[in-house]
Motif scaffolding. Sequence first.
Motif, mmCIF file in Angstrom:
data_model
loop_
_atom_site.group_PDB
_atom_site.id
_atom_site.type_symbol
_atom_site.label_atom_id
_atom_site.label_comp_id
_atom_site.label_asym_id
_atom_site.label_seq_id
_atom_site.Cartn_x
_atom_site.Cartn_y
_atom_site.Cartn_z
ATOM 1 N N LYS A 91 0.857 -1.194 0.000
ATOM 2 C CA LYS A 91 0.000 0.000 0.000
ATOM 3 C C LYS A 91 0.889 1.238 0.000
ATOM 4 N N ILE A 92 0.786 2.026 -1.047
ATOM 5 C CA ILE A 92 1.610 3.211 -1.212
ATOM 6 C C ILE A 92 0.733 4.414 -1.523
ATOM 7 N N GLN A 93 1.339 5.602 -1.412
ATOM 8 C CA GLN A 93 0.592 6.836 -1.655
ATOM 9 C C GLN A 93 0.895 7.453 -3.014
ATOM 10 N N TYR A 134 4.832 12.815 0.224
ATOM 11 C CA TYR A 134 4.278 11.498 0.502
ATOM 12 C C TYR A 134 5.246 10.700 1.363
ATOM 13 N N LYS A 184 4.826 7.159 1.900
ATOM 14 C CA LYS A 184 4.956 5.790 1.381
ATOM 15 C C LYS A 184 4.950 5.840 -0.145
ATOM 16 N N VAL A 185 6.080 5.562 -0.755
ATOM 17 C CA VAL A 185 6.190 5.691 -2.209
ATOM 18 C C VAL A 185 6.830 4.454 -2.842
ATOM 19 N N LEU A 186 6.596 4.311 -4.121
ATOM 20 C CA LEU A 186 7.181 3.223 -4.903
ATOM 21 C C LEU A 186 8.056 3.817 -5.999
ATOM 22 N N CYS A 238 10.476 10.879 3.152
ATOM 23 C CA CYS A 238 9.746 9.638 2.890
ATOM 24 C C CYS A 238 10.149 8.588 3.925
ATOM 25 N N GLN A 249 8.647 5.204 4.062
ATOM 26 C CA GLN A 249 8.612 3.845 3.505
ATOM 27 C C GLN A 249 8.813 3.962 1.992
ATOM 28 N N ILE A 250 9.962 3.500 1.530
ATOM 29 C CA ILE A 250 10.315 3.621 0.114
ATOM 30 C C ILE A 250 10.511 2.221 -0.471
ATOM 31 N N TYR A 251 9.660 1.876 -1.413
ATOM 32 C CA TYR A 251 9.730 0.565 -2.060
ATOM 33 C C TYR A 251 10.260 0.743 -3.484
#
Length: 210
Positions: free
Chosen positions: A94-96, A169, A171-173, A197, A199-201
């Motif tokens: 789940k990302i923003q 944001y 939480k990003v991907l 940021c 949570q960085i995926y």
Amino acid sequence: MLQFIQPFMHKAIQGISPCVLCGVDHQRHHSVCTDCWQKLPWFKNVVQRQEMSIQVACHYDYPMDRIIQKFKYEQQLHFQTLLAGTLTQLRIPKIQAIVPMPISNQRLAERGYNQSLVLAKILAKHLNIPIWQPVSRLAQHSQKGMSRIERLDQIGQQFVIAAQPKIRYRKVLMLDDVVTTGSSLHALKTKLDELGCQQIYAACIASAEP
């Protein structure tokens, strides 16, 4: 009413359009037929690069290597549906927002488009989230003959925060086409860390050996 008709029209067109790979069977999965879809060099796993876990859809093997090359360097944009489709097979958390890998103005002038941004737009629509581009990239130079430390340092200097964004944001991907050493993703992640940021995926279409 139109919003309900469009999906049915799209499905009908897919049913009669030829596969973009074999050209024989009809499209069934993201512009390719079932047989070609199943024969892609699937990986659907995580690779470790630069102390990062990167989700990868496929191995960088035939025909995916040729598809990416044609899409990236030969302006064959009809492959974008297929390439973005492989990304939808990943377990994306789940990302923003999605942060496509930036390219320099020089590369943009050469190609006419940022291939990662093209794919990010499709994936963002699929996930119903925005695209975020707070980082830009300066001129990209050849890294041939450089040591690992020199390469990381040179790439790190290419990435700059474009402007202090009004919206941030947590939480990003990060999205790129191919991961090899992971140096570019690491440099981008560093800048996103600076922007706060948490949570960085990362996700890529394919993974090649460093």
